[in-house]
Design a protein around this motif. Structure first.
Motif, PDB file in Angstrom:
ATOM      1  N   ARG A   1       0.851  -1.191   0.000  1.00  0.00           N
ATOM      2  CA  ARG A   1       0.000   0.000   0.000  1.00  0.00           C
ATOM      3  C   ARG A   1       0.888   1.243   0.000  1.00  0.00           C
ATOM      4  O   ARG A   1       1.778   1.384   0.837  1.00  0.00           O
ATOM      5  CB  ARG A   1      -0.892   0.003   1.237  1.00  0.00           C
ATOM      6  N   LEU A   2       0.632   2.140  -0.956  1.00  0.00           N
ATOM      7  CA  LEU A   2       1.356   3.412  -1.063  1.00  0.00           C
ATOM      8  C   LEU A   2       0.346   4.545  -0.936  1.00  0.00           C
ATOM      9  O   LEU A   2      -0.665   4.562  -1.646  1.00  0.00           O
ATOM     10  CB  LEU A   2       2.078   3.487  -2.413  1.00  0.00           C
ATOM     11  N   ILE A   3       0.610   5.480  -0.026  1.00  0.00           N
ATOM     12  CA  ILE A   3      -0.314   6.602   0.206  1.00  0.00           C
ATOM     13  C   ILE A   3       0.452   7.916   0.117  1.00  0.00           C
ATOM     14  O   ILE A   3       1.516   8.068   0.733  1.00  0.00           O
ATOM     15  CB  ILE A   3      -1.002   6.505   1.592  1.00  0.00           C
ATOM     16  N   PHE A   4      -0.092   8.861  -0.636  1.00  0.00           N
ATOM     17  CA  PHE A   4       0.393  10.244  -0.647  1.00  0.00           C
ATOM     18  C   PHE A   4      -0.694  11.138  -0.069  1.00  0.00           C
ATOM     19  O   PHE A   4      -1.867  11.007  -0.423  1.00  0.00           O
ATOM     20  CB  PHE A   4       0.709  10.720  -2.071  1.00  0.00           C
TER      21      PHE A   4
ATOM     22  N   GLU B   1      -4.360   6.747  -2.639  1.00  0.00           N
ATOM     23  CA  GLU B   1      -3.872   5.463  -2.134  1.00  0.00           C
ATOM     24  C   GLU B   1      -3.830   4.454  -3.281  1.00  0.00           C
ATOM     25  O   GLU B   1      -4.812   4.277  -4.007  1.00  0.00           O
ATOM     26  CB  GLU B   1      -4.801   4.969  -1.020  1.00  0.00           C
ATOM     27  N   LEU B   2      -2.684   3.781  -3.419  1.00  0.00           N
ATOM     28  CA  LEU B   2      -2.476   2.781  -4.462  1.00  0.00           C
ATOM     29  C   LEU B   2      -2.146   1.441  -3.811  1.00  0.00           C
ATOM     30  O   LEU B   2      -1.315   1.377  -2.905  1.00  0.00           O
ATOM     31  CB  LEU B   2      -1.312   3.203  -5.378  1.00  0.00           C
ATOM     32  N   HIS B   3      -2.798   0.373  -4.281  1.00  0.00           N
ATOM     33  CA  HIS B   3      -2.460  -0.986  -3.866  1.00  0.00           C
ATOM     34  C   HIS B   3      -1.866  -1.715  -5.065  1.00  0.00           C
ATOM     35  O   HIS B   3      -2.432  -1.680  -6.157  1.00  0.00           O
ATOM     36  CB  HIS B   3      -3.693  -1.748  -3.380  1.00  0.00           C
ATOM     37  N   PHE B   4      -0.739  -2.378  -4.849  1.00  0.00           N
ATOM     38  CA  PHE B   4      -0.147  -3.129  -5.952  1.00  0.00           C
ATOM     39  C   PHE B   4       0.392  -4.468  -5.467  1.00  0.00           C
ATOM     40  O   PHE B   4       0.630  -4.669  -4.268  1.00  0.00           O
ATOM     41  CB  PHE B   4       0.934  -2.315  -6.682  1.00  0.00           C
ATOM     42  N   ASP B   5       0.552  -5.369  -6.425  1.00  0.00           N
ATOM     43  CA  ASP B   5       0.943  -6.755  -6.173  1.00  0.00           C
ATOM     44  C   ASP B   5       2.269  -6.999  -6.882  1.00  0.00           C
ATOM     45  O   ASP B   5       2.442  -6.618  -8.036  1.00  0.00           O
ATOM     46  CB  ASP B   5      -0.182  -7.652  -6.718  1.00  0.00           C
TER      47      ASP B   5
ATOM     48  N   SER C   1       3.269   7.368   2.963  1.00  0.00           N
ATOM     49  CA  SER C   1       3.152   6.140   3.756  1.00  0.00           C
ATOM     50  C   SER C   1       3.338   4.964   2.809  1.00  0.00           C
ATOM     51  O   SER C   1       2.729   4.931   1.738  1.00  0.00           O
ATOM     52  CB  SER C   1       1.777   6.033   4.423  1.00  0.00           C
ATOM     53  N   PHE C   2       4.164   4.021   3.201  1.00  0.00           N
ATOM     54  CA  PHE C   2       4.395   2.832   2.375  1.00  0.00           C
ATOM     55  C   PHE C   2       4.496   1.637   3.298  1.00  0.00           C
ATOM     56  O   PHE C   2       5.339   1.598   4.191  1.00  0.00           O
ATOM     57  CB  PHE C   2       5.672   2.983   1.548  1.00  0.00           C
ATOM     58  N   GLU C   3       3.604   0.651   3.120  1.00  0.00           N
ATOM     59  CA  GLU C   3       3.568  -0.493   4.032  1.00  0.00           C
ATOM     60  C   GLU C   3       2.976  -1.710   3.323  1.00  0.00           C
ATOM     61  O   GLU C   3       2.200  -1.579   2.369  1.00  0.00           O
ATOM     62  CB  GLU C   3       2.731  -0.162   5.266  1.00  0.00           C
TER      63      GLU C   3
END
Length: 391
Positions: free
Chosen positions: A193-196, A265-269, A301-303
């Motif tokens: 999960r990447l959030i700006f 917010e971006l979700h990637f695999d 935020s990156f987790e």
């Protein structure tokens, strides 16, 4: 299939009766609390069948997960030994898409239908049946039947075993559905999960805010550039998709066309190949994102969305690979799905994935195990037990 029993195992039923009972015990694991079940009834049932055969059973709570347990059942003793491992949980189901009750073992078309028949409760009765053949014999090395919790959701059962340093043995076969073909490698799974976060404002004047969506646009370009670099650097011809993959899965940001987007917010695999380390990949991503966020004045935020499953590989010339190839007549291969193998490997076990049924049936309505797989599975497991525990 012979359902004979020895006097020492009179309290251990035959294969069909065992699987009927296991299927009838719901043990769904899910991140959605309304779906999630305890696996304790399955664990205690397995222990109840194994103890009369002479297995010493240890039921281990999974730390921080009430109602979740691992089982280590050991026959014999010694410094080496063979682990036959499976997970006790299943995925959720949609009963409207099932032709029969998911919790009732139903036979039709030379198949046993039920939730978990191939993925992977069916492995336990077959492993127990194979173990019957050595009950009362003098084992040179122990046979361990391992049953884990929460493979389908968190992998925390296997993770807890690795942290506890248990079980101690030399070889492990995980009975996931591979059509009884040995599997010596699989990719890892990372979901991130990447959030700006920026500043909202009226879209007529960009100076009033700080657009997180524009920052994410640039970030996605950086991720795709990283992907291209990894795919140029890493290839493995054993896999159908020979390169690591990165999928931009879903994005959420903003609330109106005429407002500057304050949060995106971006979700990637990411599916790394064997040889790629998850912590290094995450650091490489962070090294690209941090300067970008700083230059734009965005909070970053990156987790991980979950802890991830590392890639897995056992060498082609490993003893276990050679033995399983000889017993099955199949060359060991690679698969796209992930398993608990990395954690057993962390315990120092030479590890392979091989079991009855097809992954095509896993996680599907009308999941089944073909009856034609039963006898071959027992024979292969008996061969492994003889090789590693009796010689």
């Amino acid at each position: 299939m012979s359902d004979h029993t020895f006097s020492a195992t009179a309290r251990t039923p035959g294969i069909r009766d065992m699987l009927t009972r296991l299927i009838a015990l719901p043990s769904i694991s899910s991140a959605t609390p309304s779906w999630d079940h305890s696996n304790e009834p399955v664990i205690r049932q397995l222990a109840e069948w194994l103890e009369p055969m002479g297995f010493v059973t240890e039921i281990m709570p999974v730390p921080g997960m009430p109602g979740k347990y691992n089982l280590i059942a050991t026959l014999g003793s010694g410094p080496g030994g063979l682990v036959l491992s499976g997970h006790t949980d299943t995925v959720p189901f949609d009963d409207k898409r099932w032709q029969s009750d998911p919790f009732t073992l139903t036979e039709r078309d030379d198949r046993w239908y039920g939730l978990g028949t191939c993925d992977m409760k069916g492995f336990f009765p077959l492993a127990i049946e194979a173990a019957r053949s050595i009950v009362g014999q003098n084992l040179k090395q122990p046979l361990i039947i391992l049953a884990t919790a929460d493979e389908e959701s968190s992998m925390n059962g296997a993770r807890a075993l690795a942290e506890a340093g248990r079980p101690k043995a030399r070889y492990a076969v995980i009975g996931e559905p591979t059509g009884l073909k040995p599997v010596r490698m699989h990719k890892g799974i990372m979901m991130e999960r990447l959030i700006f976060e920026g500043q909202s404002g009226h879209s007529s004047d960009p100076s009033l805010g700080n657009n997180a969506l524009e920052g994410m646009h640039e970030a996605m370009g950086e991720l795709l550039a990283l992907r291209a670099g990894w795919q140029a650097q890493y290839q493995n011809a054993n896999f159908k998709v020979q390169v690591p993959t990165l999928n931009l899965g879903c994005i959420h940001g903003g609330d109106n066309p005429n407002r500057i987007c304050a949060r995106c917010e971006l979700h990637f695999d990411l599916r790394p190949l064997p040889g790629m380390k998850m912590n290094e990949l995450r650091q490489m991503i962070l090294d690209r994102m941090q300067p970008l966020a700083t230059s734009r004045g965005l909070k970053l935020s990156f987790e991980p969305l979950f802890d991830g499953v590392p890639p897995f590989e056992t060498a082609a010339d490993a003893d276990l690979v050679k033995v399983c190839e000889r017993l099955t007549g199949h060359t060991a291969e690679a698969v796209a799905f992930a398993t608990e193998a990395p954690w057993l490997q962390q315990l120092g076990l030479e590890t392979l994935v091989m079991g009855p049924g097809s992954i095509d049936q896993a996680h599907q309505p009308d999941e089944f195990l073909a009856l034609s797989q039963l006898d071959p599975a027992v024979k292969i497991l008996q061969g492994l037990i003889r090789h590693y525990c009796l010689k």
